[in-house]
Design a protein around this motif. Structure first.
Motif, PDB file in Angstrom:
ATOM      1  N   ALA A 174      11.200   2.508   4.929  1.00 39.85           N
ATOM      2  CA  ALA A 174       9.859   2.424   4.347  1.00 39.85           C
ATOM      3  C   ALA A 174       9.825   3.075   2.970  1.00 39.85           C
ATOM      4  N   GLY A 175      10.518   4.207   2.833  1.00 36.25           N
ATOM      5  CA  GLY A 175      10.512   4.926   1.562  1.00 36.25           C
ATOM      6  C   GLY A 175      11.223   4.173   0.460  1.00 36.25           C
ATOM      7  N   ALA A 176      12.210   3.357   0.832  1.00 32.30           N
ATOM      8  CA  ALA A 176      12.968   2.615  -0.183  1.00 32.30           C
ATOM      9  C   ALA A 176      12.094   1.621  -0.923  1.00 32.30           C
ATOM     10  N   ARG A 177      10.979   1.235  -0.299  1.00 31.24           N
ATOM     11  CA  ARG A 177      10.098   0.244  -0.926  1.00 31.24           C
ATOM     12  C   ARG A 177       9.100   0.882  -1.879  1.00 31.24           C
ATOM     13  N   ARG A 178       8.957   2.212  -1.798  1.00 31.60           N
ATOM     14  CA  ARG A 178       7.954   2.871  -2.623  1.00 31.60           C
ATOM     15  C   ARG A 178       8.498   3.239  -3.995  1.00 31.60           C
ATOM     16  N   VAL A 179       7.598   3.452  -4.914  1.00 35.18           N
ATOM     17  CA  VAL A 179       7.956   3.762  -6.295  1.00 35.18           C
ATOM     18  C   VAL A 179       7.654   5.229  -6.587  1.00 35.18           C
ATOM     19  N   SER A 180       7.959   5.664  -7.808  1.00 35.27           N
ATOM     20  CA  SER A 180       7.668   7.041  -8.188  1.00 35.27           C
ATOM     21  C   SER A 180       6.156   7.269  -8.207  1.00 35.27           C
ATOM     22  N   ARG A 181       5.766   8.551  -8.149  1.00 38.73           N
ATOM     23  CA  ARG A 181       4.346   8.876  -8.180  1.00 38.73           C
ATOM     24  C   ARG A 181       3.709   8.406  -9.481  1.00 38.73           C
ATOM     25  N   GLU A 182       4.435   8.491 -10.587  1.00 33.33           N
ATOM     26  CA  GLU A 182       3.905   8.043 -11.885  1.00 33.33           C
ATOM     27  C   GLU A 182       3.633   6.542 -11.870  1.00 33.33           C
ATOM     28  N   GLU A 279       6.956  -2.602  -6.803  1.00 34.99           N
ATOM     29  CA  GLU A 279       7.278  -2.714  -8.226  1.00 34.99           C
ATOM     30  C   GLU A 279       6.181  -3.466  -8.962  1.00 34.99           C
ATOM     31  N   GLY A 280       5.278  -2.712  -9.562  1.00 34.04           N
ATOM     32  CA  GLY A 280       4.258  -3.306 -10.415  1.00 34.04           C
ATOM     33  C   GLY A 280       3.064  -3.914  -9.714  1.00 34.04           C
ATOM     34  N   SER A 281       2.938  -3.742  -8.393  1.00 33.93           N
ATOM     35  CA  SER A 281       1.799  -4.330  -7.692  1.00 33.93           C
ATOM     36  C   SER A 281       1.465  -3.537  -6.435  1.00 33.93           C
ATOM     37  N   VAL A 282       0.262  -3.749  -5.930  1.00 37.21           N
ATOM     38  CA  VAL A 282      -0.202  -3.085  -4.707  1.00 37.21           C
ATOM     39  C   VAL A 282       0.246  -3.894  -3.500  1.00 37.21           C
ATOM     40  N   ARG A 283       0.959  -3.234  -2.593  1.00 35.78           N
ATOM     41  CA  ARG A 283       1.481  -3.924  -1.416  1.00 35.78           C
ATOM     42  C   ARG A 283       0.608  -3.743  -0.180  1.00 35.78           C
ATOM     43  N   GLU A 284      -0.082  -2.623  -0.123  1.00 33.44           N
ATOM     44  CA  GLU A 284      -0.931  -2.373   1.044  1.00 33.44           C
ATOM     45  C   GLU A 284      -2.141  -1.559   0.635  1.00 33.44           C
ATOM     46  N   VAL A 285      -3.289  -1.915   1.206  1.00 31.12           N
ATOM     47  CA  VAL A 285      -4.533  -1.180   0.988  1.00 31.12           C
ATOM     48  C   VAL A 285      -5.009  -0.696   2.351  1.00 31.12           C
ATOM     49  N   ARG A 286      -5.257   0.613   2.464  1.00 33.45           N
ATOM     50  CA  ARG A 286      -5.728   1.184   3.732  1.00 33.45           C
ATOM     51  C   ARG A 286      -7.115   1.774   3.509  1.00 33.45           C
ATOM     52  N   LEU A 287      -8.086   1.283   4.257  1.00 33.09           N
ATOM     53  CA  LEU A 287      -9.463   1.767   4.154  1.00 33.09           C
ATOM     54  C   LEU A 287      -9.825   2.503   5.436  1.00 33.09           C
ATOM     55  N   VAL A 288     -10.020   3.794   5.364  1.00 34.48           N
ATOM     56  CA  VAL A 288     -10.468   4.559   6.528  1.00 34.48           C
ATOM     57  C   VAL A 288     -11.960   4.804   6.384  1.00 34.48           C
TER      58      VAL A 288
END
Length: 298
Positions: A174-182, A279-288
């Protein structure tokens, strides 16, 4: 060591125990229940039994972990009947102030800020078996030796090592798909600008074609009962929701996942939005939106 001293040591471990239980269970309420039961078991010990305990912290950690292991089994059954999507409880960054800054009112008792309380990781932990999750949290997050972990889950050291390896693979994948915080925050700002424009094409442009939106209302408030999949559908859902409730203000908010948003209405936060960025786009949106999961925000 006197009984009073032992009890003082035990009470001083509450912050540690809530921190541990929250990572294992995913909600503050369940973590509080687990810690309360842990102390019930502590005070049920005889004076002689307590006096024989070398390390109250170690005893309490084992007891809390066993309680969480049992709770995880029943939690799975409860979540099967949960109304709509179940998401882990988001935690505000303000909950992670240093202990000396604490006002003593926060249920999480100012646990340390790290990725182990991010919604992204807690979501991955939800996909694990109860034993995998307990082993991962104990060993990988709290550095408890496998010998002691084995005592908690009732398995051999070797079996616990295998569970930890399996859990690490899930987390690393899962972490491999994420990008830097910046990069995360840059994309989220672009998402915010596009959403505020009200233009469908601009919002679609910052969403991954396979983006997924999950909304957790818990049956208490209106929310999508099933995931919304695809850039066009997610964009239409977000813009449609905004147009129906113009009185709700969306404000940027730092979260353990990086930049996210809070939804304000009548001087209260009624929703927390966290996002997963590729990379350059939103992959998931979580609304609580479930008010039972927003107690730390108000």
């Amino acid at each position: 060591m006197t009984d009073e001293t032992l009890d003082d040591e035990a009470i001083a471990e509450r912050r540690h125990l809530v921190s541990l239980a929250f990572r294992m269970l995913g909600t503050v309420a369940e973590a509080e229940d687990a810690v309360q039961e842990t102390y019930v078991r502590w005070y049920r010990l005889s004076d002689q039994e307590r006096a024989s305990i070398v390390s109250p912290r170690a005893w309490l950690t084992r007891a809390a972990s066993r309680i969480c292991l049992d709770m995880l089994g029943s939690a799975r059954a409860r979540r099967e009947s949960y109304v709509g999507e179940w998401l882990p409880e988001p935690v505000p960054v303000s909950a992670f102030a240093a202990p000396q800054e604490s006002d003593g009112l926060d249920p999480l008792d100012r646990v340390s800020l790290d990725d182990s309380v991010s919604s992204a990781l807690l979501t991955v932990l939800e996909s694990m078996t109860p034993a995998e999750r307990v082993v991962f949290v104990l060993h990988e997050v709290f550095a408890v030796p496998f010998r002691e972990v084995a005592e908690v889950v009732g398995r051999t050291d070797a079996a616990c090592r295998q569970l930890a390896a399996s859990a690490r693979r899930r987390v690393q994948s899962a972490g491999a798909r994420r990008v830097s915080r910046e990069e995360h925050d840059r994309v989220v700002w672009a998402f915010a600008v596009a959403a505020q424009s009200g233009r469908l094409d601009e919002l679609v442009a910052v969403l991954d074609p396979e983006v997924v939106l999950r909304s957790d209302g818990g049956g208490h408030v209106s929310a999508a009962r099933r995931p919304v999949v695809g850039a066009d559908r997610v964009a239409r859902f977000l813009l449609g929701t905004a147009s129906k409730r113009p009185e709700v203000q969306l404000r940027p908010q730092q979260t353990p996942d990086g930049l996210g948003f809070v939804m304000w209405l009548d001087a209260r936060i009624i929703g927390v939005v966290t996002l997963e960025v590729g990379e350059g786009s939103v992959r998931e949106v979580r609304l609580v939106l479930n008010p039972e999961k927003l107690s730390l925000w108000n």
